[in-house]
Design a protein around this motif. Structure first.
Motif, PDB file in Angstrom:
ATOM      1  N   LEU A   3       0.840  -1.182   0.000  1.00  0.00           N
ATOM      2  CA  LEU A   3       0.000   0.000   0.000  1.00  0.00           C
ATOM      3  C   LEU A   3       0.876   1.233   0.000  1.00  0.00           C
ATOM      4  O   LEU A   3       1.982   1.247   0.530  1.00  0.00           O
ATOM      5  N   SER A   4       0.376   2.295  -0.577  1.00  0.00           N
ATOM      6  CA  SER A   4       1.166   3.498  -0.740  1.00  0.00           C
ATOM      7  C   SER A   4       1.503   4.151   0.585  1.00  0.00           C
ATOM      8  O   SER A   4       0.841   3.947   1.597  1.00  0.00           O
ATOM      9  N   TYR A   7      -1.361   6.064   2.183  1.00  0.00           N
ATOM     10  CA  TYR A   7      -2.288   5.300   3.010  1.00  0.00           C
ATOM     11  C   TYR A   7      -1.659   4.924   4.338  1.00  0.00           C
ATOM     12  O   TYR A   7      -2.337   4.856   5.361  1.00  0.00           O
ATOM     13  N   TRP A  59      -2.186  -7.077   4.362  1.00  0.00           N
ATOM     14  CA  TRP A  59      -1.745  -7.065   2.975  1.00  0.00           C
ATOM     15  C   TRP A  59      -0.259  -7.443   2.900  1.00  0.00           C
ATOM     16  O   TRP A  59       0.428  -7.550   3.919  1.00  0.00           O
ATOM     17  N   SER A 140      -5.869  -6.761  -0.718  1.00  0.00           N
ATOM     18  CA  SER A 140      -4.720  -7.256  -1.459  1.00  0.00           C
ATOM     19  C   SER A 140      -4.433  -8.719  -1.078  1.00  0.00           C
ATOM     20  O   SER A 140      -5.285  -9.573  -1.265  1.00  0.00           O
ATOM     21  N   ASP A 221      -6.224  -1.005 -11.350  1.00  0.00           N
ATOM     22  CA  ASP A 221      -5.317  -1.840 -10.556  1.00  0.00           C
ATOM     23  C   ASP A 221      -4.290  -2.484 -11.482  1.00  0.00           C
ATOM     24  O   ASP A 221      -4.639  -3.278 -12.358  1.00  0.00           O
ATOM     25  N   HIS A 277      -4.561  -0.145  -7.127  1.00  0.00           N
ATOM     26  CA  HIS A 277      -4.525  -1.232  -6.141  1.00  0.00           C
ATOM     27  C   HIS A 277      -4.702  -0.714  -4.709  1.00  0.00           C
ATOM     28  O   HIS A 277      -5.097  -1.457  -3.824  1.00  0.00           O
ATOM     29  N   ASP A 278      -4.396   0.555  -4.499  1.00  0.00           N
ATOM     30  CA  ASP A 278      -4.572   1.168  -3.178  1.00  0.00           C
ATOM     31  C   ASP A 278      -6.040   1.541  -2.964  1.00  0.00           C
ATOM     32  O   ASP A 278      -6.384   2.699  -2.746  1.00  0.00           O
TER      33      ASP A 278
END
Length: 310
Positions: A3-4, A7, A59, A140, A221, A277-278
């Motif tokens: 995750l970024s 986030y 994740w 995820s 994504d 994807h986040d």
């Protein structure tokens, strides 16, 4: 599937804002655990009678502590009296879950999946939990594990909520924690009957209640490609005996640009336009799907659900 950083910062802020009645606690001896998955549990000070249990697998590149801090389920547990469990992957290389091995993809077969189910069984006994109200949600790799647990242990879970995952068995391989580039890129395409057969093979002879499930995926994504949402739809509608044609389509739900497709009452899919994807978790949607705000009688459970079979 990391995750970024954005986030991560938001998760930390959310955690610091939580005013909790208890604390995250590690349990070291909880039953069969062939892969040495670590167990962390949050038990609110004020539990409801026969408390429900929510499992929150993290994740890739995350930890149990990250999931605990990054999702509001501990504070929601304080409010509504349910227990939350946060497993921690034994795969120290990238913290991804074992969603590939035959062991995890088989009922009581071993793998990470059995370790997580042992946590649930321990908590049910320890706290007098409601065995008919056990739920699982993840993002995820956690979403991939959600699909695995729903498929391998339909006798344990009442419902699942999977955010940016892949179908059950899509990563199947001879080994633990194997990365499938073909699955990730949406190259594994099957029809519903074929996907349902993979689920059926996880628990031969099982012909009883099947958990309901909701799945979410962003159209942008580029880690787990959007084709996986289409494959999940084919799989779970077939498993649950539903038409692959939605019974309702609702745009801008729960956020602008997201579309909800419902297939009866036991399966729904959300397509998030422009989302990577986040994907931002929507805890209120998860809580509603699981009916976790409900206390006492009349709550959604395995008893109030539907008996279906593949």
């Amino acid at each position: 599937m990391l995750l970024s950083k954005v986030y991560a910062v938001l998760f930390a802020a959310a955690a610091s804002a939580q005013q909790l009645s208890s604390q995250l606690t590690q349990i070291k001896d909880f039953g069969p655990n062939p892969r040495n998955v670590s167990m962390y549990i949050y038990v609110p000070k004020n539990l409801t009678a026969k408390p429900p249990i929510l499992v929150v697998p993290h994740w890739c590149h995350g930890t149990a502590q990250d999931a605990f801090r990054g999702r509001p389920y501990a504070s929601l547990g304080d409010q509504y009296g349910f227990i939350s469990i946060y497993p921690d992957s034994p795969n120290k290389a990238d913290q991804c879950w074992d969603v590939s091995s035959k062991q995890s993809l088989t009922h009581n077969g071993g793998g990470d999946a059995l370790g997580i189910v042992s946590m649930v069984r321990w908590a049910l006994e320890k706290y007098g939990g409601d065995k008919n109200r056990v739920f699982v949600t993840g993002t995820s790799s956690g979403a991939m594990m959600t699909n695995v647990l729903i498929g391998s242990y339909p006798d344990v879970f009442a419902a699942g909520s999977a955010w940016a995952g892949v179908p059950f068995g899509c990563y199947a391989a001879d080994g633990f924690g194997v990365w499938s580039d073909d699955c990730a890129k949406g190259k594994i395409i099957k029809n519903g009957t074929e996907w349902a057969a993979i689920v059926k093979a996880a628990y031969p002879g099982y012909n009883s209640f099947r958990p309901k499930i909701q799945v979410f995926h962003g159209t942008k994504d580029d880690i787990l490609f959007p084709q996986n949402l289409k494959e999940e739809i084919k799989q779970w509608t077939a498993v649950l005996g539903l038409s692959s044609t939605p019974t309702s389509t609702t745009p801008n739900t729960p956020l602008k640009g997201w579309t909800r497709y419902r297939y009866g009452t036991t399966f729904e899919a959300y397509e998030a336009e422009g989302v990577t994807h986040d994907i931002p978790n929507q805890a209120d949607v998860v809580m509603e799907w699981f009916d976790l705000k409900c206390k006492g009688t009349g709550c959604y459970s395995r008893k109030s659900g539907y008996r279906t079979s593949v």
